[in-house]
Design an enzyme around this catalytic site. Structure first.
Site, PDB file in Angstrom:
ATOM      1  N   HIS A 108      13.291  34.033  38.400  1.00  0.00           N
ATOM      2  CA  HIS A 108      12.157  33.766  37.698  1.00  0.00           C
ATOM      3  C   HIS A 108      11.214  32.582  38.257  1.00  0.00           C
ATOM      4  O   HIS A 108      11.704  31.963  39.061  1.00  0.00           O
ATOM      5  CB  HIS A 108      12.268  33.314  36.116  1.00  0.00           C
ATOM      6  CG  HIS A 108      12.975  32.339  35.975  1.00  0.00           C
ATOM      7  ND1 HIS A 108      14.382  32.056  35.996  1.00  0.00           N
ATOM      8  CD2 HIS A 108      12.515  31.013  35.404  1.00  0.00           C
ATOM      9  CE1 HIS A 108      14.539  30.927  35.755  1.00  0.00           C
ATOM     10  NE2 HIS A 108      13.733  30.292  35.360  1.00  0.00           N
ATOM     11  N   ASP A 110       8.932  29.488  36.556  1.00  0.00           N
ATOM     12  CA  ASP A 110       8.963  29.003  35.061  1.00  0.00           C
ATOM     13  C   ASP A 110       7.703  29.559  34.295  1.00  0.00           C
ATOM     14  O   ASP A 110       6.377  29.163  34.773  1.00  0.00           O
ATOM     15  CB  ASP A 110       9.303  27.486  35.051  1.00  0.00           C
ATOM     16  CG  ASP A 110      10.438  27.131  35.721  1.00  0.00           C
ATOM     17  OD1 ASP A 110      11.431  27.673  35.201  1.00  0.00           O
ATOM     18  OD2 ASP A 110      10.627  26.292  36.362  1.00  0.00           O
ATOM     19  N   HIS A 258      13.445  31.366  41.294  1.00  0.00           N
ATOM     20  CA  HIS A 258      14.900  30.547  41.200  1.00  0.00           C
ATOM     21  C   HIS A 258      15.868  31.248  40.150  1.00  0.00           C
ATOM     22  O   HIS A 258      15.132  32.008  39.304  1.00  0.00           O
ATOM     23  CB  HIS A 258      14.743  28.927  40.981  1.00  0.00           C
ATOM     24  CG  HIS A 258      14.081  28.585  39.624  1.00  0.00           C
ATOM     25  ND1 HIS A 258      12.794  28.564  39.552  1.00  0.00           N
ATOM     26  CD2 HIS A 258      14.631  28.261  38.307  1.00  0.00           C
ATOM     27  CE1 HIS A 258      12.461  28.286  38.180  1.00  0.00           C
ATOM     28  NE2 HIS A 258      13.737  28.171  37.671  1.00  0.00           N
ATOM     29  N   ARG A 273      14.478  18.573  32.418  1.00  0.00           N
ATOM     30  CA  ARG A 273      13.547  18.917  33.602  1.00  0.00           C
ATOM     31  C   ARG A 273      12.346  18.654  33.015  1.00  0.00           C
ATOM     32  O   ARG A 273      12.012  18.544  31.671  1.00  0.00           O
ATOM     33  CB  ARG A 273      13.597  20.237  33.972  1.00  0.00           C
ATOM     34  CG  ARG A 273      13.304  21.277  32.951  1.00  0.00           C
ATOM     35  CD  ARG A 273      13.285  22.534  33.367  1.00  0.00           C
ATOM     36  NE  ARG A 273      12.114  23.473  32.769  1.00  0.00           N
ATOM     37  CZ  ARG A 273      11.709  24.708  32.730  1.00  0.00           C
ATOM     38  NH1 ARG A 273      12.686  25.480  33.458  1.00  0.00           N
ATOM     39  NH2 ARG A 273      10.873  25.074  32.143  1.00  0.00           N
TER      40      ARG A 273
HETATM   41  C1  SIN Z   1      15.339  26.204  35.176  1.00  0.00           C
HETATM   42  O1  SIN Z   1      15.160  27.220  35.494  1.00  0.00           O
HETATM   43  O2  SIN Z   1      14.853  25.012  34.871  1.00  0.00           O
HETATM   44  C2  SIN Z   1      17.112  25.924  35.352  1.00  0.00           C
HETATM   45  C3  SIN Z   1      17.569  25.766  36.807  1.00  0.00           C
HETATM   46  C4  SIN Z   1      19.080  25.440  36.776  1.00  0.00           C
HETATM   47  O3  SIN Z   1      19.427  25.045  35.653  1.00  0.00           O
HETATM   48  O4  SIN Z   1      19.524  25.364  37.510  1.00  0.00           O
END
Ligand code: SIN
Length: 282
Positions: A108, A110, A258, A273
């Site tokens: 996806h 974000d 990702h 994050r």
């Molecule tokens: C995310 O999509 O913010 C998480 C990525 C991760 O946990 O590696």
């Protein structure tokens, strides 16, 4: 070596793979970043699409927020619980009690359901499973460029809906209690977007949020979206990153997808994050 150094030779940037990504050392992200270093990082970000800052110590929430703001105003997640005192921070945490992963179990970009989806995300992991818990990234410039010309032209004329209720509802809460007050964003975005800084074209659809293509009937829309989701996940466009404690990954949501691999249950994985606000895709 293909490594790149900042003008003062302090920051060292080494490509991670020919596909995308670079490892950055020689800078401590807990300290304020000089304007020259910021220019260097922004250039490397545009070149490599995802940067892995290694040899870091745990950054405080306050410094994490300040770091994110060096790259633009911060985005606040529409559904995930906020860290007390730091609404811009999204805490990532899975352990033996988790029933599903942290919401990143498929490829996806974000919060692509926002009208102005985040430009990039900065994630630092402080607790890692003994093994597993890697994150995969896919290069959506490469995916676009590998399409045939007729397919590129066909897709360039299309927009797709990115919706979120089906994905966020109940994901971060036990029941409807908190969800009731939530607004679930949705937006119509071009399937092929132009990166506002590099001006390169990238495919911009993903399994989590992209629900249908405007103007096509349901069967056509499903067929094309299923094709694109599978196509974008071609291993030839990907890398897989194995984390070290306190690495900070900074990825560009405008030209990458990702996915976090949830292969480590019941071990623990934890971090924080921030996301930087982006502009409306075009
Ligand atoms: C995310 O999509 O913010 C998480 C990525 C991760 O946990 O590696």
């Amino acid at each position: 070596m293909n490594e790149i150094k900042s003008l003062d030779n302090k920051i060292i940037v080494k490509p991670y793979s020919p596909n995308l990504g670079a490892v950055v050392t020689g800078i401590n992200l807990s300290n304020p970043i000089s304007s020259n270093d910021l220019i260097c990082i922004k250039n490397m970000f545009n070149k490599f699409q995802v940067l892995f800052f290694q040899e870091q110590s745990e950054i405080s929430p306050e410094n994490h927020v300040a770091l994110g703001k060096d790259f633009g105003p911060l985005h606040v997640h529409p559904a995930a619980p906020k860290m007390k005192g730091y609404p811009e921070i999204f805490e990532i945490h899975t352990d033996k009690n988790s029933k599903f992963s942290n919401g990143a179990e498929d490829f996806h970009s974000d919060v692509s359901c926002d009208l102005e989806p985040p430009l990039g995300t900065m994630l630092q992991l402080h607790i890692l499973p003994e093994y597993g818990g890697d994150t995969m990234f896919a290069n959506m410039y490469m995916a676009y460029e590998a399409l045939s010309k007729p397919m590129q032209i066909f897709l360039e004329g299309l927009n797709a809906f990115h919706e979120s209720e089906h994905f966020y509802k109940g994901r971060y809460t036990d029941g409807d209690k908190v969800d009731k007050n939530l607004q679930y964003p949705s937006a119509l975005h071009p399937i092929i977007r132009t990166h506002p800084e590099t001006k390169k074209k990238a495919i911009y659809v993903n399994r989590f949020f992209t629900t249908r293509i405007d103007g096509l009937n349901q069967q056509e829309s499903k067929l094309i979206l299923d094709y694109l989701f599978n196509y974008c996940e071609n291993i030839d466009f990907q890398i897989r990153y194995r984390w070290n404690k306190n690495d900070m990954a900074f990825w560009d949501n405008r030209c990458t997808l990702h996915k976090a691999i949830w292969d480590y249950h019941p071990m623990e994985r934890k971090g924080r994050r921030v996301t930087i606000k982006g502009t409306r895709p075009y």
